[in-house]
Design a protein around this motif. Structure first.
Motif, PDB file in Angstrom:
ATOM      1  N   PHE A 204       4.304  -5.317  15.336  1.00 39.20           N
ATOM      2  CA  PHE A 204       5.362  -6.287  15.627  1.00 39.20           C
ATOM      3  C   PHE A 204       6.054  -6.600  14.308  1.00 39.20           C
ATOM      4  N   PRO A 205       6.885  -5.666  13.813  1.00 41.19           N
ATOM      5  CA  PRO A 205       7.459  -5.839  12.466  1.00 41.19           C
ATOM      6  C   PRO A 205       8.303  -7.106  12.354  1.00 41.19           C
ATOM      7  N   SER A 206       8.162  -7.763  11.221  1.00 44.00           N
ATOM      8  CA  SER A 206       8.899  -9.004  10.974  1.00 44.00           C
ATOM      9  C   SER A 206      10.371  -8.716  10.697  1.00 44.00           C
ATOM     10  N   GLY A 207      10.664  -7.507  10.249  1.00 44.99           N
ATOM     11  CA  GLY A 207      12.048  -7.164   9.910  1.00 44.99           C
ATOM     12  C   GLY A 207      12.405  -7.471   8.467  1.00 44.99           C
ATOM     13  N   THR A 208      11.503  -8.148   7.754  1.00 47.58           N
ATOM     14  CA  THR A 208      11.765  -8.444   6.344  1.00 47.58           C
ATOM     15  C   THR A 208      10.530  -8.106   5.510  1.00 47.58           C
ATOM     16  N   VAL A 209      10.775  -7.791   4.243  1.00 47.65           N
ATOM     17  CA  VAL A 209       9.693  -7.534   3.303  1.00 47.65           C
ATOM     18  C   VAL A 209       9.552  -8.781   2.436  1.00 47.65           C
ATOM     19  N   GLN A 210       8.321  -9.250   2.255  1.00 46.52           N
ATOM     20  CA  GLN A 210       8.069 -10.419   1.415  1.00 46.52           C
ATOM     21  C   GLN A 210       8.567 -10.140  -0.010  1.00 46.52           C
ATOM     22  N   PRO A 211       9.337 -11.056  -0.594  1.00 45.21           N
ATOM     23  CA  PRO A 211       9.889 -10.816  -1.942  1.00 45.21           C
ATOM     24  C   PRO A 211       8.823 -10.524  -3.004  1.00 45.21           C
ATOM     25  N   ILE A 212       7.676 -11.204  -2.939  1.00 44.52           N
ATOM     26  CA  ILE A 212       6.640 -10.965  -3.963  1.00 44.52           C
ATOM     27  C   ILE A 212       6.065  -9.560  -3.788  1.00 44.52           C
ATOM     28  N   ALA A 213       5.923  -9.104  -2.543  1.00 52.43           N
ATOM     29  CA  ALA A 213       5.431  -7.735  -2.291  1.00 52.43           C
ATOM     30  C   ALA A 213       6.405  -6.714  -2.884  1.00 52.43           C
ATOM     31  N   ALA A 214       7.693  -6.932  -2.674  1.00 50.25           N
ATOM     32  CA  ALA A 214       8.708  -6.016  -3.208  1.00 50.25           C
ATOM     33  C   ALA A 214       8.691  -6.030  -4.739  1.00 50.25           C
ATOM     34  N   GLU A 215       8.504  -7.210  -5.316  1.00 53.39           N
ATOM     35  CA  GLU A 215       8.452  -7.346  -6.774  1.00 53.39           C
ATOM     36  C   GLU A 215       7.252  -6.574  -7.346  1.00 53.39           C
TER      37      GLU A 215
ATOM     38  N   ALA B 143       0.832  -1.209   0.000  1.00 50.63           N
ATOM     39  CA  ALA B 143       0.000   0.000   0.000  1.00 50.63           C
ATOM     40  C   ALA B 143       0.865   1.257   0.000  1.00 50.63           C
ATOM     41  N   GLU B 144       1.953   1.237   0.783  1.00 50.20           N
ATOM     42  CA  GLU B 144       2.887   2.373   0.825  1.00 50.20           C
ATOM     43  C   GLU B 144       3.446   2.656  -0.561  1.00 50.20           C
ATOM     44  N   ALA B 145       3.953   1.618  -1.220  1.00 52.31           N
ATOM     45  CA  ALA B 145       4.550   1.786  -2.550  1.00 52.31           C
ATOM     46  C   ALA B 145       3.514   2.276  -3.555  1.00 52.31           C
ATOM     47  N   MET B 146       2.336   1.655  -3.523  1.00 53.25           N
ATOM     48  CA  MET B 146       1.295   1.989  -4.487  1.00 53.25           C
ATOM     49  C   MET B 146       0.836   3.437  -4.350  1.00 53.25           C
ATOM     50  N   LEU B 147       0.575   3.876  -3.119  1.00 50.59           N
ATOM     51  CA  LEU B 147       0.101   5.249  -2.940  1.00 50.59           C
ATOM     52  C   LEU B 147       1.197   6.261  -3.276  1.00 50.59           C
ATOM     53  N   ASN B 148       2.446   5.929  -2.978  1.00 54.69           N
ATOM     54  CA  ASN B 148       3.534   6.849  -3.332  1.00 54.69           C
ATOM     55  C   ASN B 148       3.664   7.021  -4.838  1.00 54.69           C
ATOM     56  N   VAL B 149       3.426   5.955  -5.603  1.00 56.97           N
ATOM     57  CA  VAL B 149       3.512   6.041  -7.066  1.00 56.97           C
ATOM     58  C   VAL B 149       2.265   6.711  -7.635  1.00 56.97           C
ATOM     59  N   LEU B 150       1.083   6.206  -7.276  1.00 56.13           N
ATOM     60  CA  LEU B 150      -0.163   6.697  -7.874  1.00 56.13           C
ATOM     61  C   LEU B 150      -0.573   8.069  -7.358  1.00 56.13           C
TER      62      LEU B 150
ATOM     63  N   GLY C  28       6.872   0.783 -10.675  1.00 52.07           N
ATOM     64  CA  GLY C  28       7.861   1.854 -10.732  1.00 52.07           C
ATOM     65  C   GLY C  28       8.313   2.399  -9.391  1.00 52.07           C
ATOM     66  N   TYR C  29       8.029   1.688  -8.304  1.00 50.44           N
ATOM     67  CA  TYR C  29       8.471   2.174  -6.993  1.00 50.44           C
ATOM     68  C   TYR C  29       9.947   1.852  -6.827  1.00 50.44           C
ATOM     69  N   GLN C  30      10.762   2.898  -6.605  1.00 53.21           N
ATOM     70  CA  GLN C  30      12.217   2.733  -6.566  1.00 53.21           C
ATOM     71  C   GLN C  30      12.809   2.670  -5.158  1.00 53.21           C
ATOM     72  N   GLU C  31      12.098   3.261  -4.189  1.00 49.58           N
ATOM     73  CA  GLU C  31      12.659   3.366  -2.837  1.00 49.58           C
ATOM     74  C   GLU C  31      12.861   1.985  -2.220  1.00 49.58           C
ATOM     75  N   PRO C  32      13.882   1.856  -1.368  1.00 49.54           N
ATOM     76  CA  PRO C  32      14.028   0.559  -0.685  1.00 49.54           C
ATOM     77  C   PRO C  32      12.882   0.382   0.316  1.00 49.54           C
ATOM     78  N   LEU C  33      12.265  -0.785   0.308  1.00 48.66           N
ATOM     79  CA  LEU C  33      11.179  -1.073   1.248  1.00 48.66           C
ATOM     80  C   LEU C  33      11.777  -1.748   2.470  1.00 48.66           C
ATOM     81  N   ARG C  34      11.309  -1.345   3.654  1.00 52.73           N
ATOM     82  CA  ARG C  34      11.796  -2.018   4.846  1.00 52.73           C
ATOM     83  C   ARG C  34      10.664  -2.190   5.852  1.00 52.73           C
ATOM     84  N   SER C  35      10.787  -3.245   6.630  1.00 46.58           N
ATOM     85  CA  SER C  35       9.817  -3.556   7.671  1.00 46.58           C
ATOM     86  C   SER C  35      10.254  -2.824   8.935  1.00 46.58           C
ATOM     87  N   LYS C  36       9.348  -1.995   9.488  1.00 49.84           N
ATOM     88  CA  LYS C  36       9.733  -1.177  10.645  1.00 49.84           C
ATOM     89  C   LYS C  36       8.588  -1.041  11.635  1.00 49.84           C
TER      90      LYS C  36
END
Length: 169
Positions: A42-53, A22-29, A59-67
């Motif tokens: 309770f962040p997992s500390g990792t981003v799911q690879p399919i979500a990042a893909e 949702a973060e990536a999508m709203l930042n682009v659109l 066109g989202y370029q920023e690094p995604l991180r779990s925080k």
């Protein structure tokens, strides 16, 4: 035309899939109108690879991180205008006190990361969550937020969260 940029924080428990997408999508659109962030209780500390893909696919370029959502509850945090929970667990949790007293809404999206099965089944679950988020974000983008007062904004955002529920079953 308003030049105000609305800060939106998407929350879920793990901050690894739905809120990150949702973060990536709203930042682009919503570029130029919205600045989106995401976090987890309770962040997992990792981003799911399919979500990042999927985020990269629009066109989202920023690094995604779990925080942690604590990053957005500090006095020096960006003032958040809107907080949207995207998982049912986070919606029931006691949230921090957000600076700026944002409008809140819940958009429950089934967790694609919880789906067990083949790669194809997992990808389908992520694609479904992505499309559900896309429809809701399109509705958010259509709102004349600069013309709505706080209560009207909250009512509209909560109604967006209910739109899919009738169609999901």
């Amino acid at each position: 035309m308003s030049t105000r940029i609305f800060n939106v924080l998407f929350l879920c428990t793990g901050n690894s899939a739905r809120s990150v997408m949702a973060e990536a999508m709203l930042n682009v659109l919503g570029e130029g109108r919205f600045h989106a962030f995401s976090a987890g209780s309770f962040p997992s500390g990792t981003v799911q690879p399919i979500a990042a893909e999927l985020a990269r696919s629009i066109g989202y370029q920023e690094p995604l991180r779990s925080k942690s959502w604590d990053e957005f509850a500090r006095p020096d945090s960006p003032p958040i205008d809107i907080v949207i929970t995207v998982c049912d667990n986070a919606a029931g949790e006691v949230c921090p006190i957000w600076p700026g007293h944002p409008v809140t809404a819940h958009w429950g999206i089934p967790d694609p990361a919880a789906v067990q099965g083949s790669e194809q089944e997992r990808r389908h679950a992520f694609q479904s969550a992505w499309m559900m988020l896309r429809r809701r974000i399109d509705l958010l983008l259509a709102l004349p937020l600069d013309k709505l007062d706080r209560l009207a904004t909250q009512r509209e955002l909560r109604a967006i969260g209910e739109t899919e529920r009738a169609h999901e079953h």
